[in-house]
Design a protein around this motif. Structure first.
Motif, short mmCIF file in Angstrom:
data_model
loop_
_atom_site.label_atom_id
_atom_site.label_comp_id
_atom_site.label_asym_id
_atom_site.label_seq_id
_atom_site.Cartn_x
_atom_site.Cartn_y
_atom_site.Cartn_z
N LYS A 1 27.13 -40.00 26.71
CA LYS A 1 26.03 -38.92 27.70
C LYS A 1 26.54 -38.53 29.07
CE LYS A 1 20.97 -38.32 28.17
NZ LYS A 1 19.95 -39.10 28.28
N PHE A 2 26.42 -36.97 29.04
CA PHE A 2 26.71 -36.56 30.31
C PHE A 2 25.21 -36.00 30.84
CE2 PHE A 2 30.89 -36.49 28.13
CZ PHE A 2 31.79 -36.45 29.24
N TYR A 3 25.10 -36.12 32.13
CA TYR A 3 24.00 -35.61 32.76
C TYR A 3 24.10 -35.21 34.31
CZ TYR A 3 23.23 -40.43 33.80
OH TYR A 3 23.50 -41.89 34.23
N SER A 4 23.18 -34.41 34.60
CA SER A 4 23.35 -33.82 36.06
C SER A 4 21.94 -33.26 36.29
CB SER A 4 24.45 -32.62 36.18
OG SER A 4 24.35 -32.12 37.28
N GLU A 5 21.59 -33.02 37.39
CA GLU A 5 20.17 -32.57 37.94
C GLU A 5 20.27 -30.98 37.70
OE1 GLU A 5 19.33 -33.94 41.76
OE2 GLU A 5 18.40 -35.53 41.12
N SER B 1 21.65 -29.34 34.99
CA SER B 1 22.11 -28.86 33.86
C SER B 1 21.16 -30.11 32.62
CB SER B 1 23.36 -28.93 33.21
OG SER B 1 24.11 -28.35 34.18
N SER C 1 21.21 -32.41 29.74
CA SER C 1 22.02 -33.58 29.34
C SER C 1 22.61 -33.20 27.87
CB SER C 1 21.54 -34.82 29.64
OG SER C 1 20.38 -34.91 28.63
N VAL D 1 25.53 -34.99 24.64
CA VAL D 1 26.24 -36.05 24.32
C VAL D 1 27.45 -35.64 23.34
CG1 VAL D 1 24.58 -38.01 24.02
CG2 VAL D 1 24.97 -36.62 22.15
N MET E 1 28.78 -27.60 32.95
CA MET E 1 27.75 -28.43 33.58
C MET E 1 28.62 -28.64 35.02
SD MET E 1 26.85 -32.47 32.80
CE MET E 1 25.37 -32.07 31.87
N VAL F 1 27.86 -34.92 38.41
CA VAL F 1 27.91 -35.14 37.01
C VAL F 1 28.15 -36.51 36.71
CG1 VAL F 1 29.07 -34.70 34.77
CG2 VAL F 1 28.70 -32.69 36.55
N TRP G 1 28.30 -39.83 33.77
CA TRP G 1 28.35 -39.96 32.26
C TRP G 1 28.19 -41.51 31.91
CZ3 TRP G 1 31.88 -38.49 35.61
CH2 TRP G 1 33.32 -39.18 35.70
N ASP H 1 26.04 -43.81 25.35
CA ASP H 1 24.55 -43.52 24.88
C ASP H 1 24.40 -44.45 23.66
OD1 ASP H 1 22.13 -42.37 25.22
OD2 ASP H 1 22.66 -41.00 23.78
#
Length: 99
Positions: free
Chosen positions: A4-8, A10, A12, A14, A83, A94, A96, A99
């Motif tokens: 799982k990739f996430y950022s404030e 963008s 998220s 997977v 992202m 960014v 990760w 997940d």
């Protein structure tokens, strides 16, 4: 396994770990299944990934069509590239993890 990739900056998303590891390695992140980039490292990661994707496109253009993959790596990388761009523009990060 999924990564799982996430950022404030963008939403998220997977992706399968096989693709994620390949993209993370291209970013200079040694294929680590958990980590983060920010600041100068974020810009460097984006530059490395963009260059590697360009090389992959060139390689695919010269490949035998019967041997080409179903979905091009550049297409699979698009959400991560977007992202990274958004995070760079906002001086964000960014991250990760599995997940």
């Amino acid at each position: 396994m999924l990564i799982k990739f996430y950022s404030e900056e963008s939403a998220s998303f997977v992706m399968f770990d096989s693709v994620a590891n390949q993209l993370l390695t291209m970013m200079g992140q040694s294929g680590s299944t958990e980590g983060a980039v920010s600041g100068e490292a974020l810009t460097s990661a984006l530059d490395h990934l963009a260059l590697a994707i360009t090389h992959e496109k060139e390689k695919a253009a010269g490949a035998n069509p019967d041997e080409s993959e179903e979905v091009a790596l550049s297409v699979r990388a698009a959400p991560l590239i977007a992202m990274l761009h958004r995070a760079c523009d906002a001086d964000g990060y960014v991250m990760w993890r599995p997940d």
